[in-house]
Design an enzyme around this catalytic site. Structure first.
Site, PDB file in Angstrom:
ATOM      1  N   GLU A   1      58.484  67.749  75.201  1.00  0.00           N
ATOM      2  CA  GLU A   1      57.832  66.535  74.117  1.00  0.00           C
ATOM      3  C   GLU A   1      58.044  65.154  74.957  1.00  0.00           C
ATOM      4  OE1 GLU A   1      59.793  66.125  70.293  1.00  0.00           O
ATOM      5  OE2 GLU A   1      58.463  67.816  69.618  1.00  0.00           O
TER       6      GLU A   1
ATOM      7  N   GLU B   1      57.592  75.168  69.299  1.00  0.00           N
ATOM      8  CA  GLU B   1      58.474  74.759  68.325  1.00  0.00           C
ATOM      9  C   GLU B   1      57.576  74.583  67.107  1.00  0.00           C
ATOM     10  OE1 GLU B   1      60.610  71.169  68.930  1.00  0.00           O
ATOM     11  OE2 GLU B   1      61.085  71.670  71.057  1.00  0.00           O
TER      12      GLU B   1
HETATM   13  O1  AHR Z   1      63.797  71.383  67.242  1.00  0.00           O
HETATM   14  C1  AHR Z   1      64.529  70.132  67.046  1.00  0.00           C
HETATM   15  C2  AHR Z   1      63.918  69.028  67.992  1.00  0.00           C
HETATM   16  O2  AHR Z   1      62.536  68.945  67.578  1.00  0.00           O
HETATM   17  C3  AHR Z   1      63.621  69.381  69.366  1.00  0.00           C
HETATM   18  O3  AHR Z   1      64.732  69.004  70.174  1.00  0.00           O
HETATM   19  C4  AHR Z   1      62.410  68.607  69.749  1.00  0.00           C
HETATM   20  O4  AHR Z   1      61.763  69.074  70.801  1.00  0.00           O
HETATM   21  C5  AHR Z   1      61.629  68.214  68.657  1.00  0.00           C
HETATM   22  O5  AHR Z   1      61.463  67.014  68.320  1.00  0.00           O
END
Ligand code: AHR
Length: 497
Positions: free
Chosen positions: A187, A308
């Site tokens: 991110e 994710e």
């Molecule tokens: O999964 C939780 C968080 O969500 C992670 O650390 C981040 O990459 C995303 O914003």
């Protein structure tokens, strides 16, 4: 040929017909689509996976025995670590050497928790060996140096007589590990450095250049990709980084209002359908990112990794808001199954997905409290869907009743009408077994589904199970861990194929 059926439903006669779609190409569903994610966040690592050898909780070299066993049953193909946002704060040298001599650190991303770094590189890579899965290491580009990243790769993967390989030997590991998947930041548009895509692209090029493939280890470098609708991020990376990356990631959480995410276990029918609609919104998003990738990479060399995804509810009452500990109901199971059905359709470009996260965080497989452990409805989906790993996808054509529902898909609560397919399905074939997974999202009525087994090269049913409950809010608790578990499914007939 035989068939294994798995089904997921809430209610039990309109009729759904499923036939093979011969117009679509068949690809292999990479096992990595069933990937997991373990971040230093709340009790995912500490208490969830790792308790240390001295713990009264049963453990194998410090890893929780119950969690290890439960994960083995899922055939986890790949595990992403150490973050998430934590990755861009993590300095790997703090997590090597004798555990009691490691410096402590404050986890500034997640609740300010002080960690003792007893779980570091060796503990993670050894865990992957115990689980028989590929490690996916996310490295620090946000607050780390090029040298630090390059040396981490050398430490983990070099078998030479080099300073870093010798340091690893000194710390007890003779042979280098194989580390294929390597993330260059996470991110980077947000917690990973607040970068613009042009700047990140240049940074990626510089950092990745010094991450070498040592001793026959071949790194598969993954650029920190977009969040949901940020198509410009993907476009700039494809243009500026191109084939210097082997993969680019995408993050998508089924959240409608970040300021009021809703409770995990308390929701009405409208909220149920709203979130099922929201989770399926990932499909057009994937299509657009893939469309951009197709333009710059028509040969399909660069892969998309949804590293994710999942549900994100308000934390459970009485828990640290920075620890993202949430319950998991039949609604989460629906989100998992519907999402996996979608991912299967794009596995010509999608190589991996990592649901967030494996234990005690967000849409977890497993929840722990002290010595207690429970398996969530999402866990059961992953177990029921495991036969799809590395199987040949069988594209399907589905005619199913449409459910017209009023939903709130905007943060401001505006109500709109959506049409949701009552039944979603996916099928694949491996070693003579056809696996068909069916999802009925209707809260009220069951559904009769007709499948021409002979057209799917299946002659008899070898196994059929169903995950269902009287209510969508049903979930497992530490006191009642078996409220939602799959049971044998017998309500089928085989007639004339
Ligand atoms: O999964 C939780 C968080 O969500 C992670 O650390 C981040 O990459 C995303 O914003």
């Amino acid at each position: 040929m035989t068939i294994a059926l798995s089904a997921l439903c809430l209610g039990a006669k309109a009729e759904t017909n499923i036939t093979p779609d011969t117009t679509k190409e068949k690809h292999i569903i990479p096992a990595e689509v069933y990937g997991q994610f373990a971040e230093h966040l709340g009790s995912c690592i500490y208490g969830g996976i790792w308790v240390g050898e001295q713990s009264p909780i049963a453990n194998v070299n410090g890893y929780r025995k119950d969690v290890l066993e439960a994960l083995k049953a899922l055939h986890v193909p790949v595990m992403r670590w150490p973050g998430g946002c934590f990755a861009d704060n993590y300095h790997w040298r703090d997590g090597i050497g004798p555990q009691n001599e490691r410096p402590r650190m404050v986890n500034t991303n997640w609740g300010g928790t002080v960690e003792d770094n007893s779980f570091g590189t060796h503990e993670f890579l050894n865990l992957c060996e115990l689980l028989g899965c590929e490690p996916y290491v996310s490295a620090n580009i946000g607050s780390g140096t090029v040298e630090e990243m390059a040396k981490w790769v050398e430490y983990m993967t070099s078998d030479d007589d080099s300073p870093l390989a010798n340091l690893r030997r000194q710390n007890g590991r003779e042979k280098a590990w194989k580390v294929k998947y390597f993330g260059v930041g996470n991110e980077s548009w947000g917690c990973g450095g607040q970068m613009r895509p042009e700047y990140y692209s240049d940074e990626y090029r510089r950092y990745a250049e010094y991450c070498r493939s040592f001793s026959g280890n071949q790194l598969f470098k993954i650029a920190s990709g977009a969040s949901d609708y940020d198509f410009n991020w993907t476009e700039v990376l494809m243009k500026q980084i191109g084939n210097r990356m082997q993969g680019v990631s995408l993050h998508y959480y089924s959240v409608i209002n970040w300021d009021n995410k809703g409770k995990a276990t308390e929701f009405d029918d409208q909220q149920y359908y709203s979130f099922l609609a929201k989770c399926q919104d990932i499909e057009p998003i994937i299509q657009r990112h893939i469309g951009i990738m197709n333009e710059y990479d028509p040969e399909n060399k660069i892969k998309l990794l949804v590293d994710e995804w999942g549900t994100w509810w308000e934390v459970e009452e009485g828990t640290n808001p920075g620890h993202l500990f949430q319950q998991n109901t039949m609604r989460d199971a629906m989100v998992a199954a519907l999402s996996l059905n979608i991912f299967h359709r794009y596995t010509d470009r999608i190589l991996m997905t990592n649901i967030a996260q494996v234990v005690n965080v967000l849409q977890a497989m497993i929840l722990t409290r002290d010595e207690k452990m429970l398996l969530t409805p999402t866990y059961h989906i992953y177990r029921m869907y495991a036969p799809h790993q590395n199987a040949q996808h069988l594209p399907l054509s589905i005619t199913s009743p449409v459910l017209t529902r009023q939903v709130a898909l905007q943060a401001n609560g505006t109500i709109s009408e959506v049409e949701l397919s009552k039944v979603s399905a996916t099928a694949s074939q491996k070693a003579g077994v056809t696996t068909i997974s069916l999802v009925n999202i209707d809260l009220e009525k069951p559904e009769t589904i007709r499948i021409p087994l002979h057209q799917l090269a299946a002659a008899k049913v070898v196994n059929a199970e169903i995950l269902t409950a009287k209510k969508a809010t049903a979930h497992n608790t530490f006191d009642q861990p078996n409220q939602v578990v799959p049971v044998a499914f017998k309500d089928y007939k085989v007639q004339k194929g």
